[in-house]
Design a protein around this motif. Sequence first.
Motif, PDB file in Angstrom:
ATOM      1  N   VAL A 132       0.837  -1.205   0.000  1.00  0.00           N
ATOM      2  CA  VAL A 132       0.000   0.000   0.000  1.00  0.00           C
ATOM      3  C   VAL A 132       0.869   1.251   0.000  1.00  0.00           C
ATOM      4  N   ARG A 133       0.463   2.230  -0.829  1.00  0.00           N
ATOM      5  CA  ARG A 133       1.123   3.538  -0.805  1.00  0.00           C
ATOM      6  C   ARG A 133       0.113   4.625  -1.115  1.00  0.00           C
ATOM      7  N   VAL A 134       0.455   5.853  -0.767  1.00  0.00           N
ATOM      8  CA  VAL A 134      -0.422   7.002  -0.964  1.00  0.00           C
ATOM      9  C   VAL A 134       0.142   7.862  -2.084  1.00  0.00           C
ATOM     10  N   LEU A 135      -0.712   8.174  -3.062  1.00  0.00           N
ATOM     11  CA  LEU A 135      -0.305   9.013  -4.187  1.00  0.00           C
ATOM     12  C   LEU A 135      -0.594  10.489  -3.942  1.00  0.00           C
ATOM     13  N   ALA A 136      -1.630  10.777  -3.161  1.00  0.00           N
ATOM     14  CA  ALA A 136      -1.982  12.155  -2.793  1.00  0.00           C
ATOM     15  C   ALA A 136      -2.642  12.109  -1.429  1.00  0.00           C
ATOM     16  N   GLY A 137      -2.294  13.056  -0.561  1.00  0.00           N
ATOM     17  CA  GLY A 137      -2.893  13.106   0.760  1.00  0.00           C
ATOM     18  C   GLY A 137      -2.166  12.239   1.767  1.00  0.00           C
ATOM     19  N   ALA A 138      -2.930  11.716   2.746  1.00  0.00           N
ATOM     20  CA  ALA A 138      -2.351  10.927   3.836  1.00  0.00           C
ATOM     21  C   ALA A 138      -3.411  10.026   4.446  1.00  0.00           C
ATOM     22  N   ILE A 139      -2.958   8.894   4.996  1.00  0.00           N
ATOM     23  CA  ILE A 139      -3.845   7.945   5.666  1.00  0.00           C
ATOM     24  C   ILE A 139      -3.188   7.414   6.938  1.00  0.00           C
ATOM     25  N   LEU A 140      -4.019   6.904   7.824  1.00  0.00           N
ATOM     26  CA  LEU A 140      -3.551   6.004   8.865  1.00  0.00           C
ATOM     27  C   LEU A 140      -3.872   4.619   8.325  1.00  0.00           C
ATOM     28  N   ASP A 141      -2.838   3.836   8.037  1.00  0.00           N
ATOM     29  CA  ASP A 141      -2.996   2.511   7.439  1.00  0.00           C
ATOM     30  C   ASP A 141      -2.868   1.469   8.539  1.00  0.00           C
ATOM     31  N   VAL A 142      -3.781   0.485   8.547  1.00  0.00           N
ATOM     32  CA  VAL A 142      -3.863  -0.471   9.646  1.00  0.00           C
ATOM     33  C   VAL A 142      -3.909  -1.898   9.107  1.00  0.00           C
ATOM     34  N   ALA A 143      -3.125  -2.782   9.739  1.00  0.00           N
ATOM     35  CA  ALA A 143      -3.142  -4.213   9.450  1.00  0.00           C
ATOM     36  C   ALA A 143      -3.415  -4.953  10.756  1.00  0.00           C
ATOM     37  N   VAL A 144      -4.447  -5.811  10.764  1.00  0.00           N
ATOM     38  CA  VAL A 144      -4.840  -6.565  11.957  1.00  0.00           C
ATOM     39  C   VAL A 144      -4.564  -8.042  11.719  1.00  0.00           C
ATOM     40  N   ASP A 145      -3.839  -8.658  12.646  1.00  0.00           N
ATOM     41  CA  ASP A 145      -3.508 -10.082  12.546  1.00  0.00           C
ATOM     42  C   ASP A 145      -4.760 -10.912  12.819  1.00  0.00           C
ATOM     43  N   ILE A 146      -5.209 -11.669  11.815  1.00  0.00           N
ATOM     44  CA  ILE A 146      -6.386 -12.536  11.978  1.00  0.00           C
ATOM     45  C   ILE A 146      -5.997 -14.011  11.808  1.00  0.00           C
ATOM     46  N   ARG A 147      -4.726 -14.305  12.044  1.00  0.00           N
ATOM     47  CA  ARG A 147      -4.227 -15.683  11.956  1.00  0.00           C
ATOM     48  C   ARG A 147      -4.454 -16.367  13.301  1.00  0.00           C
ATOM     49  N   HIS A 148      -5.472 -17.220  13.371  1.00  0.00           N
ATOM     50  CA  HIS A 148      -5.740 -17.947  14.619  1.00  0.00           C
ATOM     51  C   HIS A 148      -4.496 -18.752  14.996  1.00  0.00           C
ATOM     52  N   PHE A 164      -2.344 -12.612  17.318  1.00  0.00           N
ATOM     53  CA  PHE A 164      -3.733 -12.625  16.857  1.00  0.00           C
ATOM     54  C   PHE A 164      -4.515 -11.494  17.522  1.00  0.00           C
ATOM     55  N   GLY A 165      -5.234 -10.716  16.697  1.00  0.00           N
ATOM     56  CA  GLY A 165      -6.056  -9.636  17.207  1.00  0.00           C
ATOM     57  C   GLY A 165      -5.305  -8.334  17.450  1.00  0.00           C
ATOM     58  N   ARG A 166      -3.980  -8.374  17.313  1.00  0.00           N
ATOM     59  CA  ARG A 166      -3.200  -7.139  17.464  1.00  0.00           C
ATOM     60  C   ARG A 166      -3.065  -6.467  16.106  1.00  0.00           C
ATOM     61  N   TYR A 167      -2.690  -5.204  16.133  1.00  0.00           N
ATOM     62  CA  TYR A 167      -2.606  -4.464  14.876  1.00  0.00           C
ATOM     63  C   TYR A 167      -1.354  -3.598  14.802  1.00  0.00           C
ATOM     64  N   VAL A 168      -1.034  -3.232  13.573  1.00  0.00           N
ATOM     65  CA  VAL A 168       0.015  -2.261  13.272  1.00  0.00           C
ATOM     66  C   VAL A 168      -0.684  -1.088  12.600  1.00  0.00           C
ATOM     67  N   GLU A 186     -14.434 -17.179  11.729  1.00  0.00           N
ATOM     68  CA  GLU A 186     -14.037 -18.578  11.740  1.00  0.00           C
ATOM     69  C   GLU A 186     -12.542 -18.691  11.497  1.00  0.00           C
ATOM     70  N   LYS A 187     -11.976 -19.852  11.785  1.00  0.00           N
ATOM     71  CA  LYS A 187     -10.532 -20.060  11.592  1.00  0.00           C
ATOM     72  C   LYS A 187     -10.235 -20.244  10.119  1.00  0.00           C
ATOM     73  N   LEU A 188      -9.764 -19.178   9.510  1.00  0.00           N
ATOM     74  CA  LEU A 188      -9.478 -19.168   8.077  1.00  0.00           C
ATOM     75  C   LEU A 188      -7.990 -19.206   7.776  1.00  0.00           C
ATOM     76  N   PHE A 189      -7.199 -18.699   8.699  1.00  0.00           N
ATOM     77  CA  PHE A 189      -5.744 -18.615   8.503  1.00  0.00           C
ATOM     78  C   PHE A 189      -5.034 -19.312   9.638  1.00  0.00           C
TER      79      PHE A 189
END
Length: 183
Positions: free
Chosen positions: A74-90, A95-99, A180-183
Motif C-alpha cells: 500500500v502507498r499514498v499518491l496524494a494526501g495521507a492515511i492512517l494505514d492499519v493491518a490486523v492479525d487474523i491468523r488464529h 492474533f487480534g493485534r494491529y500495526v 471462523e478459523k481461516l488462517f
Amino acid sequence: MRVIETEIPAVKRVIPKRHGDERGWFSEVFRVDQLAEGGITSAFVQDNQSFSAPAGTLRGLHFQTPPAAQAKLVRVLAGAILDVAVDIRHGSPTFGRYVAVRLDAETGEQLFVPHGFAHGFCTLEPNTMVAYKVDAYYSPANDRSIAWNDPDIGIDWPVSEAEAILSGKDKTAPRLASLEKLF
C-alpha cells in the motif's frame, strides 16, 4: 529501498529512496529484488487505486479468504492515511493485534500487509488517493470484513464513530470474535 519490520514482523514498512534536485525528486517505488531481500516475495498480479474526497473516510477492515487471500503493498499518491493491518491468523501470538502506520504522498513510505491480515485505512486529508498491489485477484466469493471499531482490537483511529465516513458494508461488518478459523 529499505524494508523494516514492524512490531508484528510479518507486516513491513517499505521506504523507497528519493533522489532530489531543484526540479523535484525521483524514486524507485517497486523493485522485486530489493523487496525480496527484505522478505517480501509476493507475486503481485493486480494494482488497485481508491480516491476519497473527504478526510475521515474509513475503508476496512477488509480481507479475502483462502484460496484467494491477498497480500497488499500500500502507498499514498496524494494526501495521507492512517494505514492499519490486523492479525487474523488464529494461533498466532499476535492474533487480534494491529500495526498502524501513517502513509503519505510526501514521504512515499509503503506498508506490506501479508496474508492473514485484515486491512483498513482512514484518510487524514481531503482528496486522498491510495494505490496498492495485491497478489491475488479480487474474488467476491472470498471477500470478507471485520468491524473497524471492534473494541476487542481497540484501534486508535483518528476519527470518532460519529465522524467516520463509512460504506454500508463497513457499518455492518462482524466482530473479530465471530471470525471462523481461516488462517
